[in-house]
Design an enzyme around this catalytic site. Structure first.
Site, PDB file in Angstrom:
ATOM      1  N   CYS A 131      -1.926  -4.468   7.721  1.00 48.78           N
ATOM      2  CA  CYS A 131      -1.590  -3.159   8.283  1.00 48.78           C
ATOM      3  C   CYS A 131      -0.964  -3.310   9.671  1.00 48.78           C
ATOM      4  CB  CYS A 131      -2.837  -2.290   8.390  1.00 48.78           C
ATOM      5  SG  CYS A 131      -3.804  -2.235   6.877  1.00 48.78           S
ATOM      6  N   CYS A 169       0.816  -1.219   0.000  1.00 49.71           N
ATOM      7  CA  CYS A 169       0.000   0.000   0.000  1.00 49.71           C
ATOM      8  C   CYS A 169       0.846   1.265   0.000  1.00 49.71           C
ATOM      9  CB  CYS A 169      -0.934   0.026   1.204  1.00 49.71           C
ATOM     10  SG  CYS A 169      -0.046   0.049   2.768  1.00 49.71           S
ATOM     11  N   ASP A 194       2.296   2.597   2.571  1.00 50.80           N
ATOM     12  CA  ASP A 194       2.239   3.315   3.842  1.00 50.80           C
ATOM     13  C   ASP A 194       3.538   3.146   4.631  1.00 50.80           C
ATOM     14  OD1 ASP A 194      -0.237   4.119   3.185  1.00 50.80           O
ATOM     15  OD2 ASP A 194      -1.299   2.719   4.481  1.00 50.80           O
TER      16      ASP A 194
HETATM   17 FE1  FES Z   1      -1.442   0.500   4.245  1.00 50.81          FE
HETATM   18 FE2  FES Z   1      -3.164  -0.185   6.043  1.00 50.81          FE
HETATM   19  S1  FES Z   1      -3.542   0.098   3.941  1.00 50.81           S
HETATM   20  S2  FES Z   1      -1.077   0.124   6.290  1.00 50.81           S
END
Ligand code: FES
Length: 139
Positions: free
Chosen positions: A103, A34, A36
Site C-alpha cells: 500500500c 487491490c 485502490d
Molecule cells: Fe489497496 Fe492498501 S489494500 S492500497
C-alpha cells in the site's frame, strides 16, 4: 494485524487531504492487486515543493502513507523529494504490517507521477525519474 500509533494517527487524522486547484503536477496511480487509486497534487516553485495534497480511494494504510508522504515532501527540493521512497515513508510511520507494505508503494508512485507530470508540463528533465507505468489520461 498491528498498526503503529503513528499509522493510526495519520489514518484517523490524515494531513493534506483534498484536491489542489493550482497544482503544478498531478500524479494518479492504481494498485493492480487491490484496485485502490491514489492521486497526489504538488505545488512547486523554484524547484521547491511548497505544498502537497492527496486524494485516495484506498485502504487505511494507503491513507496513512500518503498523509505522511505529503507531509515529508513539503519544503523539499525536487531532488530531495526523489529520495522519499515507500521505505522511508514506512520508517517514518514506525513500520507497516508486512501484508500492507504494498500500500505504501502507492504513495511513492503517485508522488513520482506528480513530479513526472510537472516535468512534462515544464519541459524539464528530473534526473533519476522514470515515466510512471500507470498513467491516467482520463482526468
Ligand atoms: Fe489497496 Fe492498501 S489494500 S492500497
Amino acid at each position: 494485524m498491528e498498526y503503529t500509533e503513528k499509522v493510526m494517527e495519520h489514518f484517523m487524522n490524515p494531513k493534506n487531504v483534498g484536491e489542489m486547484e493550482d497544482a503544478s503536477g498531478i500524479g494518479t496511480v492504481g494498485n493492480a492487486s487491490c484496485g485502490d487509486i491514489m492521486r497526489v497534487f504538488l505545488k512547486i516553485e523554484n524547484d521547491v515543493i511548497i505544498d502537497a495534497s492527496f486524494k485516495t480511494f484506498g485502504c487505511g494504510a494507503a491513507v496513512a502513507t500518503s498523509s505522511m508522504a505529503t507531509e515529508m515532501v513539503k519544503g523539499k527540493t525536487i531532488q530531495e523529494a526523489m529520495l522519499i521512497t515507500n521505505k522511508a515513508v514506512m520508517e517514518a510511520l514506525d513500520g507497516l504490517p508486512p501484508v500492507k507494505a504494498h500500500c505504501s508503494t502507492l504513495a511513492e508512485e503517485a508522488l513520482q507521477a506528480a513530479l513526472w507530470d510537472y516535468a512534462q508540463k515544464n519541459d524539464i528533465v528530473i534526473p533519476g525519474l522514470e515515466e510512471p507505468k500507470e498513467h491516467d489520461h482520463h482526468h
